[in-house]
Write a protein that holds these residues in place. Structure first.
Motif, PDB file in Angstrom:
ATOM      1  N   ARG A 139       9.733  52.289 -54.661  1.00  9.50           N
ATOM      2  CA  ARG A 139      11.148  52.537 -54.967  1.00  9.50           C
ATOM      3  C   ARG A 139      11.393  53.991 -55.390  1.00  9.50           C
ATOM      4  NH1 ARG A 139      11.418  47.871 -52.445  1.00  9.50           N
ATOM      5  NH2 ARG A 139      10.925  46.041 -53.706  1.00  9.50           N
ATOM      6  N   LYS A 140      10.517  54.507 -56.243  1.00 11.38           N
ATOM      7  CA  LYS A 140      10.759  55.822 -56.837  1.00 11.38           C
ATOM      8  C   LYS A 140      10.754  56.952 -55.803  1.00 11.38           C
ATOM      9  CE  LYS A 140       9.441  58.567 -60.872  1.00 11.38           C
ATOM     10  NZ  LYS A 140       8.631  58.553 -62.117  1.00 11.38           N
ATOM     11  N   PRO A 141       9.718  57.072 -54.957  1.00 17.27           N
ATOM     12  CA  PRO A 141       9.761  58.162 -53.972  1.00 17.27           C
ATOM     13  C   PRO A 141      10.908  58.040 -52.987  1.00 17.27           C
ATOM     14  CG  PRO A 141       7.877  56.712 -53.583  1.00 17.27           C
ATOM     15  CD  PRO A 141       8.443  56.337 -54.906  1.00 17.27           C
TER      16      PRO A 141
ATOM     17  N   ALA B  31      16.931  46.604 -55.172  1.00 17.38           N
ATOM     18  CA  ALA B  31      15.524  46.229 -55.037  1.00 17.38           C
ATOM     19  C   ALA B  31      14.804  46.272 -56.384  1.00 17.38           C
ATOM     20  CB  ALA B  31      14.831  47.160 -54.036  1.00 17.38           C
ATOM     21  N   VAL B  32      15.117  47.263 -57.211  1.00 16.73           N
ATOM     22  CA  VAL B  32      14.497  47.369 -58.535  1.00 16.73           C
ATOM     23  C   VAL B  32      14.853  46.156 -59.393  1.00 16.73           C
ATOM     24  CG1 VAL B  32      14.544  48.660 -60.715  1.00 16.73           C
ATOM     25  CG2 VAL B  32      14.284  49.879 -58.550  1.00 16.73           C
ATOM     26  N   VAL B  33      16.115  45.734 -59.332  1.00 21.99           N
ATOM     27  CA  VAL B  33      16.535  44.546 -60.088  1.00 21.99           C
ATOM     28  C   VAL B  33      15.738  43.331 -59.638  1.00 21.99           C
ATOM     29  CG1 VAL B  33      18.435  42.956 -60.509  1.00 21.99           C
ATOM     30  CG2 VAL B  33      18.832  45.409 -60.623  1.00 21.99           C
ATOM     31  N   ARG B  34      15.564  43.182 -58.329  1.00 24.74           N
ATOM     32  CA  ARG B  34      14.793  42.030 -57.832  1.00 24.74           C
ATOM     33  C   ARG B  34      13.333  42.108 -58.249  1.00 24.74           C
ATOM     34  NH1 ARG B  34      12.640  38.364 -57.826  1.00 24.74           N
ATOM     35  NH2 ARG B  34      12.371  36.656 -56.346  1.00 24.74           N
TER      36      ARG B  34
ATOM     37  N   GLY C 257      13.845  45.422 -50.558  1.00 28.52           N
ATOM     38  CA  GLY C 257      14.437  46.660 -50.063  1.00 28.52           C
ATOM     39  C   GLY C 257      15.159  46.455 -48.746  1.00 28.52           C
ATOM     40  N   VAL C 258      14.532  45.718 -47.837  1.00 33.91           N
ATOM     41  CA  VAL C 258      15.163  45.430 -46.544  1.00 33.91           C
ATOM     42  C   VAL C 258      16.449  44.635 -46.749  1.00 33.91           C
ATOM     43  CG1 VAL C 258      14.894  44.235 -44.339  1.00 33.91           C
ATOM     44  CG2 VAL C 258      12.997  45.547 -45.291  1.00 33.91           C
TER      45      VAL C 258
END
Length: 411
Positions: A77-79, A124-127, A344-345
């Protein structure tokens, strides 16, 4: 020292941070709205060319999440977020320094593509970090923060236009992107699960096929998109109906628009509250869609009977925006919950479909208004709500199991 800089997932600051990421696109769009005339005059361009600064930004924003989603699943997620924020910031800097309209339009396209990372990675981070009702409450909080931005952004844009002109507005937007990038670099810990080489080698085609053929996921994505569609039909139609048909004063319209915007915030807040008390997502969506159907029918009847006025239509419009705020967190949870390994997808597809539905509904309102007048707005809003209801019926009552979570959650 480093530990103190980390954003703790359970903190209010973390929710504000994720909401700010999701708010970057509306800030970039709405803050620049008051400057379109000045941009056209300054760069010796037409008003329609200046309007393309919004269209190209939205085009980049609609396309970007399709790439960012699988990229964040495969490489973190970060990059991925830092890449998007770098594009967003660079696009803002070039926009502020653009010598001509061609450079400005290209920069806005790049900036829109960068903005797509914020919402996609935030979801995505929340998931990654939350499950069940905790996830839904966090999604509701993001919706609240993200929807405060469009309410205040035009007023901030007017103030900035007077103080630093249109180039300064794009400069401020670039600074927002830079601050978000610094907060991400210093404060965000990687949340994506580690991936095997086989997963990374899996192409976009297979990853998107898994999401597109997952009935609860694609159904939730469509419901969220149609909800955004009825909300954006209102955004596009309200100035035509209220300013040009009902001849409401601009100051009154601005106050009314802010009130309906607060309706979204209120709906998302209520979603978090009722979810924490065990009310299921399917029930919440049924209420949101049903109330919207009733409200849009009411708008159509008022228009047909020539009874439309600010006092008669205002409660119905607030109800519609409230229902979008009520529905969005539940629909988003429904899209992310079953496929944690492809969050993410799923988040990228949800963001793209949402933007495409908003663009389609607002375009329909603009095209139909010349023929049917105020009924254009209410008809498109009703059509979006009806499509949402049909998808809700198609999903049915069957429970779904969140892959990898070990627990079932009813939709």
């Amino acid at each position: 020292m480093t530990t103190r800089l980390r954003l703790r997932p359970q903190s209010v600051l973390f929710a504000v941070y994720l909401g700010a990421l999701a708010a970057l696109p509306p800030i970039s769009i709405d803050m620049a709205l008051p400057a379109l005339v000045d941009i056209a005059n300054s760069l010796h361009a037409s008003a329609s060319q200046a309007g393309l600064t919004l269209s190209l930004f939205m085009a980049g924003f609609a396309f970007g999440p399709i790439v960012y989603g699988p990229l964040s699943d495969a490489h973190g997620r970060k990059p991925t977020l830092l890449l998007g924020l770098a594009l967003f910031t660079a696009g803002g800097v070039v926009s502020a320094l653009a010598p001509g309209m061609g450079v400005l339009l290209g920069a806005r396209l790049v900036q829109g593509a960068g903005a797509g990372a914020g919402m996609t990675v935030a979801l995505a981070v929340v998931r990654d970090l939350f499950e069940g009702n905790a996830m839904q409450r966090r999604l509701a909080a993001i919706t609240v923060v993200a929807n405060v931005a469009p309410i205040v952004a035009p007023s901030v844009g007017v103030a900035l236009l007077a103080a630093v002109q249109w180039r300064g507005i794009y400069g401020v937007v670039a600074v927002c992107g830079l601050l978000a990038a610094v907060a991400t670099w210093k404060g965000l810990e990687e949340s994506a699960p580690s991936r095997s080489e086989d997963f990374v080698a899996t192409g976009l085609r297979q990853q998107y096929w898994r999401v597109l053929t997952h009935r609860p996921v694609i159904g939730s994505i469509l419901i969220n998109g149609f909800g955004f569609g009825w909300m954006f039909a209102y955004v596009a139609g309200s100035p035509l109906v209220l300013l040009h048909v009902l001849h409401i004063k601009p100051a009154v319209y601005a106050a009314m628009f802010a009130t309906t915007g607060l309706g979204i915030v209120a709906g998302a807040t209520v979603n978090g509250l009722v979810a924490s008390r065990g009310v299921g997502s399917r029930c919440i969506l049924a209420v949101a869609i049903g109330v919207t159907l009733a409200a849009t029918v009411g708008l159509g009847v008022l228009n047909a009977l020539h009874l439309a006025s600010l006092l008669t239509i205002m409660p119905l419009l607030v109800a519609c925006t409230f229902c979008f705020g009520l529905a969005a967190p539940s629909a988003t949870r429904g899209a992310l919950d079953p496929v944690p390994e492809l969050a993410g997808v799923a988040g990228g597809l949800l963001t793209s479909v949402q933007m495409l539905c908003g663009a389609a509904s607002s375009s329909l309102v603009a095209m139909l208004f010349a023929r049917v007048g105020p009924q254009a707005m209410s008809s498109v809003m009703f059509a979006c709500a009806l499509l949402g209801a049909l998808v809700w019926i198609w999903l049915g009552e069957s429970p779904r199991v969140a892959v990898g979570s070990g627990s079932a959650s009813s939709f």
